[in-house]
Scaffold this active site. Structure first.
Site, mmCIF file in Angstrom:
data_model
loop_
_atom_site.group_PDB
_atom_site.id
_atom_site.type_symbol
_atom_site.label_atom_id
_atom_site.label_comp_id
_atom_site.label_asym_id
_atom_site.label_seq_id
_atom_site.Cartn_x
_atom_site.Cartn_y
_atom_site.Cartn_z
ATOM 1 N N ALA A 17 37.598 31.891 39.535
ATOM 2 C CA ALA A 17 37.230 30.959 38.462
ATOM 3 C C ALA A 17 37.379 29.510 38.914
ATOM 4 C CB ALA A 17 38.075 31.227 37.223
ATOM 5 N N GLY A 73 43.471 36.919 41.846
ATOM 6 C CA GLY A 73 42.095 36.911 42.359
ATOM 7 C C GLY A 73 41.113 36.321 41.367
ATOM 8 N N CYS A 74 41.278 36.666 40.108
ATOM 9 C CA CYS A 74 40.363 36.180 39.066
ATOM 10 C C CYS A 74 40.527 34.679 38.853
ATOM 11 C CB CYS A 74 40.588 36.947 37.774
ATOM 12 S SG CYS A 74 40.250 38.712 37.968
ATOM 13 N N THR A 75 41.758 34.205 38.968
ATOM 14 C CA THR A 75 42.012 32.770 38.829
ATOM 15 C C THR A 75 41.389 32.013 39.994
ATOM 16 O OG1 THR A 75 44.047 33.160 37.594
ATOM 17 C CG2 THR A 75 43.817 31.012 38.663
ATOM 18 N N LYS A 132 40.324 40.629 35.088
ATOM 19 C CA LYS A 132 41.331 40.252 34.089
ATOM 20 C C LYS A 132 41.668 38.771 34.158
ATOM 21 C CE LYS A 132 45.157 42.141 31.673
ATOM 22 N NZ LYS A 132 44.583 41.838 30.388
#
Length: 151
Positions: A48, A43-45, A38
């Site tokens: 990225a 975690g995704c940030t 998401k």
């Protein structure tokens, strides 16, 4: 989940600018195709930002980075702008690529079961062959591991 030696499925999705992109047209010498659950979550940030910061090292190895989630084009645009991401994000809103790659799994969060993206990364060569797979990715130092594995 697809494995080393499998071919990258040929599918067309929208990128973060709303343009149609075909998966088989993405690779330079290598394509780092990473799947994340998401936009704009911790975690995704972090993942990225790692790929963003290491992009010059990927480019030296003639590898392009593409992130994929089931978020919308608008969500990707906000995420990309907020964190100054310097690589494309694909909006797999219908889960076509996620399903084809086998990254949708049952998750259990706080006792509630749902189907979602298992954080995974695939390294694909210029011929569309998957040469390395990272299933169940742990975010810490993941991008470093990926760039180090590219010849």
């Amino acid at each position: 989940m697809l494995e080393e030696g499998d071919k990258l499925p040929k599918l067309t999705l929208l990128d973060d600018e709303g343009k149609k992109v075909t998966t088989t047209d993405l690779a330079d010498e290598y394509l780092v195709l990473y799947f994340y659950p998401k936009d704009d979550t911790s975690g995704c940030t972090s993942e990225a930002q790692q790929f963003r910061d290491l992009l010059p090292k990927f480019k030296k190895k003639k590898a392009c980075i593409v992130g994929v989630s089931r978020d919308s084009v608008a969500s990707h645009q906000k995420f990309k702008e907020k964190y100054d991401l310097n690589f494309p994000l694909l909006a797999d809103t219908e889960s076509k690529l996620c399903d084809a790659m086998g990254v949708i799994v049952e998750k259990n969060m706080y006792g509630k079961k749902s189907m979602g993206i298992q954080r995974s990364t695939f390294l694909v060569d210029a011929k569309g062959k998957i040469v390395k797979v990272w299933p169940k990715v742990s975010v810490t130092d993941h991008a470093i591991d990926v760039v180090a594995s590219i010849p």
